[in-house]
Design an enzyme around this catalytic site. Structure first.
Site, PDB file in Angstrom:
ATOM      1  N   TRP A  76       0.840  -1.215   0.000  1.00  0.00           N
ATOM      2  CA  TRP A  76       0.000   0.000   0.000  1.00  0.00           C
ATOM      3  C   TRP A  76       0.865   1.250   0.000  1.00  0.00           C
ATOM      4  O   TRP A  76       0.544   2.257  -0.623  1.00  0.00           O
ATOM      5  CB  TRP A  76      -0.915  -0.013   1.235  1.00  0.00           C
ATOM      6  N   HIS A  77       1.997   1.165   0.716  1.00  0.00           N
ATOM      7  CA  HIS A  77       2.851   2.344   0.839  1.00  0.00           C
ATOM      8  C   HIS A  77       3.555   2.701  -0.460  1.00  0.00           C
ATOM      9  O   HIS A  77       3.933   3.847  -0.661  1.00  0.00           O
ATOM     10  CB  HIS A  77       3.890   2.139   1.944  1.00  0.00           C
ATOM     11  N   GLY A  78       3.753   1.744  -1.321  1.00  0.00           N
ATOM     12  CA  GLY A  78       4.412   2.102  -2.580  1.00  0.00           C
ATOM     13  C   GLY A  78       4.643   0.914  -3.480  1.00  0.00           C
ATOM     14  O   GLY A  78       4.691  -0.226  -3.025  1.00  0.00           O
TER      15      GLY A  78
END
Lengths: 326, 501
Positions: free
Chosen positions: B336-338
């Site tokens: 989700w973060h990247g």
């Protein structure tokens, strides 16, 4: 809510005072824009005006011209700004006979407002009254406020120097960072030229790097608008009886070896077309062999020696125009 | 539009003043318009993407509440909504990552089918408002939230500008009804909100952006450094990301509070956590609770229904379910973060920490008992805090590094050359990391100041403490923060780290 508003105003009052003082103090800071304007106003008898970017700023030395002239070039200045400067200041130069527009390799594909130094756009607005072409930039607060224009670093420097002045001798210098109180004074001569000493060792990859940097800012979508600005400038000049001249300044061979030939040929074709259309002169020194490595301070900027050489050569072209009106 | 920009300095007061001047029935329109303007300050056309997801989720939720709808149809609407929202996320955020990895696999196997990358700019805050929309449709599906019939109010729920681009990720039960409430001007609430915004700005502009100078220099070229610069940059990043993100959250929560909206807290002094589990109950709370409620718990429940025996391959079923749930949750959290394997590895590391922590709980308790650690509760507490902080630091290396090899290099060279101690030449090396001596002092002092505030906050609210002090003391603190920002802030309009997610 009334109590909140009153308290908020009282709380903000000292902050506004500091900002107002910073605004006034920063208005006195000298930069190349207000310095050039002040110098130009001292030469109402100016007969030749040189515009352009840093190439022109370092190339044209009015000292070597037979008639009174002024260098109004500045770093990263674009054709839009050249055009607007001419229209803005021609009325205060009643004796103006010749205006020189330098056309560099990148000039027709360059727009200051989208480049890395787009912040200079706000200096044109603040000191010359020339608004940005881009409507979004016209709404930016940096058009109106020196504090916003110079940024927080400038305010903090002013405050640090003020506090530093109050400190005992043993504590002086503790607060200061590396920067000086004001921006470095522009190194300009009385006629607007910026001297640049020193020769440069011609290294091929340096020239290639400089060309790559220019390619990074060149966009074909700016071609039409730049030609339009150039047309306006030429027509404005001709209407006022001023002779416009287009000049491409010399560059070192390490630079010219790495350009995109198709872009250069396109630029040549358009410039020559304009000159034919308006019956004006175009002087191209781009690969002029009279300029060697000893005349340059870097791949595309002339040093003082090269500037003198170019100025003397150009004087022979300009002088008859001013004298005879040809 | 960034919170630390001149535009926001004008935008916020204008919107707030208009908010309180307008009659209540028009306020949602003002907020919606302001939120649109806020979002469009980035890339205006991207508001169409937001509009598409809003329309799909709005109608999906209403259709799910059709009287007499069959469970199968209801689930279909839910699935369509989730898939369409996730598809947008996939296309803009993960497609190029997928293509790069596919190309690597294809060239390994000698496949000829090549896919081109899209190279499109990620819409700002996409991951945040996507999750906020997803929580809405899931809650409607579960019957815990009634579908919002007012399209404008629902749009505002997704686009509410204080939390639009970087959270907190709100739940519909907390936020939706607030748009119907009339918020009167309250002196204490408004001033508290402004103080929170000021504190958030201080953390972002003075601390986070100053630390970023060193972090960017070292992590931009880690192979140029060993030992102390790597340690300093890693520790600085730990505080940079906290100050950046919690600073943003404070400004978001404060801005909403000024107008009378209560957003959930997103941080609770995470670096004082005594375990990794506790750390994640204090860091980005809105995201971790989202993953807990919509990934971990449903997944664990689904797995538990499949496994009937007490043990599987000598592993207790409960622990196995926990392992599966945690692993999946944390790999997804990383992703989700990247769109980069470094984030996935970072998520995996945190998952391993949690699994190891639970798996060795009894052993560690026995060890503490054996060495009589409980006789020294203060030492034990700070030992746990120190260990947790160190483990989090190690994980952050993977979060910040540009690639796995870079992260591995940093990890394996952290302590290189330290056997000779902290010699003056080390200090000289530190001063070449982009900050002057004054800048380094300001960075250290401001971190110390912030942690002192957090230390005091263990037992008392700073806000209440300030309220009890005389006005001249309170105003001195506020002026110190304002002039601290003016004098020591880094004003490069550096984007908040979590904007890129």
């Amino acid at each position: 809510m009334r109590r909140f508003i009153i308290k908020l105003l009282i709380f903000l009052a000292p902050i506004f005072v500091v900002l107002a003082c910073a605004e006034i103090r920063l208005g006195k800071v000298k930069n190349s824009y207000n310095t050039k304007l002040a110098l130009l106003k001292n030469i109402p008898g100016c007969e030749a005006l040189f515009l352009g970017s840093s190439h022109a700023l370092r190339a044209f030395n009015p000292e070597f011209f037979s008639h009174q002239s002024f260098n109004m070039g500045n770093t990263s200045q674009s054709l839009y700004h050249d055009s607007r400067i001419l229209m803005r200041f021609a009325p205060i130069l009643p004796k103006l006979k010749v205006v020189v527009f330098p056309i560099s390799y990148f000039s027709l594909e360059y727009n200051l407002e989208t480049a890395l130094e787009s912040w200079r756009t706000f200096f044109y607005r603040q000191y010359y009254g020339i608004p940005a072409n881009n409507w979004a930039m016209r709404c930016d607060i940096r058009n109106y406020s020196k504090v916003a224009l110079y940024g927080q670093n400038a305010i903090s420097n002013q405050i640090f120097y003020f506090i530093d002045a109050l400190l005992p001798i043993s504590a002086k210098g503790l607060l200061r960072a590396d920067s000086t109180r004001d921006l470095p004074l522009p190194n300009l001569s009385a006629n607007g030229w910026m001297p640049c000493e020193g020769a440069w060792l011609p290294i091929d990859k340096t020239g290639k790097y400089f060309v790559e940097q220019h390619h990074n800012v060149m966009r074909e979508k700016f071609r039409q608008s730049n030609i339009r600005y150039l047309r306006k400038s030429i027509e404005f000049s001709l209407q006022r009886g001023i002779t416009p001249m287009l000049v491409t300044l010399p560059v070192s061979y390490t630079y010219s070896n790495h350009i995109d030939k198709s872009k250069y040929l396109w630029m040549q074709e358009r410039i020559r077309g304009l000159c034919t259309e308006y019956h004006i002169r175009y002087l191209n020194y781009f690969t002029d062999r009279r300029f060697g490595p000893e005349d340059f301070s870097d791949p595309d900027h002339l040093n003082s020696k090269g500037s003198e050489k170019l100025s003397r050569i150009l004087n022979k072209e300009i002088s008859p125009v001013i004298t005879d009106g040809k | 539009m960034l919170f630390n920009s001149t535009q926001f300095l004008f935008f916020f007061p204008i919107v707030t003043v208009l908010y309180f001047l307008l009659p209540h029935r028009f306020r949602w329109q003002l907020l919606l318009l302001a939120s649109c303007a806020f979002y469009m300050a980035f890339i205006p056309a991207y508001i169409l993407i937001l509009l598409v997801t809003i329309v799909i989720d709005y109608f999906a939720a209403i259709l799910m509440e059709t009287p007499g709808i069959s469970p199968k149809k209801k689930r279909t609407f839910l699935v369509v909504s989730i898939w369409s929202t996730c598809l947008v996320l996939f296309v803009f955020k993960y497609f190029d990552f997928f293509v790069i990895n596919y190309d690597a696999v294809a060239s390994f196997f000698g496949w000829n089918l090549h896919i081109s990358t899209l190279k499109i700019i990620l819409p700002i805050g996409l991951s945040f408002h996507t999750f906020q929309s997803l929580s809405y449709v899931v809650e409607v599906y579960r019957g815990k939230q009634k579908a919002e019939r007012h399209f404008g109010i629902y749009s505002l729920y997704v686009m509410f500008y204080p939390q639009l681009v970087a959270g907190p990720i709100e739940r519909p039960q907390n936020l939706l009804h607030q748009f119907y409430e009339e918020h009167l001007f309250d002196y204490q609430r408004v001033t508290d909100g402004l103080k929170l915004m000021l504190w958030g700005m201080f953390k972002k502009i003075v601390i986070a952006d100053r630390l970023a100078v060193v972090v960017s220099m070292v992590y931009g070229n880690p192979q140029g450094y060993t030992g102390w610069p790597l340690i300093l940059a890693t520790v600085f990043f730990t505080f940079q990301i906290y100050c950046d993100f919690s600073g943003y959250s404070d400004v978001a929560i404060g801005a909403a509070q000024v107008m009378g909206f209560r957003l959930m807290d997103n941080f609770n002094r995470p670096y004082f956590a005594k375990s990794i589990a506790q750390f994640w109950s204090r860091w980005h709370i809105s995201l971790t609770t989202w993953f807990r409620d919509y990934v971990f718990l449903p997944l664990s429940y689904a797995v538990s229904r499949k496994i009937k025996s007490d043990r599987v391959c000598l592993i207790k079923t409960e622990f196995l379910i926990y392992m599966i749930g945690i692993s999946a949750t944390w790999l997804l959290t990383g992703l989700w973060h990247g769109a980069n394997w470094t984030y996935v590895v970072w998520g995996g590391i945190n998952g391993i920490y949690l699994i190891f922590s639970l798996g060795t709980q009894r052993i560690r308790q026995s060890l503490c008992k054996a060495i009589h650690l409980k006789r020294y509760p203060t030492f034990h507490k700070y030992l746990r805090i120190g260990l947790t902080f160190s483990l989090v630091n190690i994980a952050w290396i993977f979060f910040r590094a540009s690639s796995i090899p870079d992260a591995w290099y940093i990890l394996t060279h952290l302590f290189q050359g330290l056997h000779s101690g902290f010699k003056p030449v080390g200090l000289g090396q530190l001063l070449q990391l982009g900050l002057t001596r004054q800048g380094l002092c300001i960075a250290m002092l401001s971190i110390g100041f912030m942690e002192l505030i957090h230390f005091i906050q263990r037992h008392r609210s700073i806000r209440h403490m300030l309220t009890e002090k005389p006005i001249w003391f309170r105003w001195a603190v506020y002026y110190a923060l304002v002039f601290g920002i003016v004098l020591f802030g880094i004003f490069s309009e550096r984007q908040f780290i979590y904007f890129q997610f």
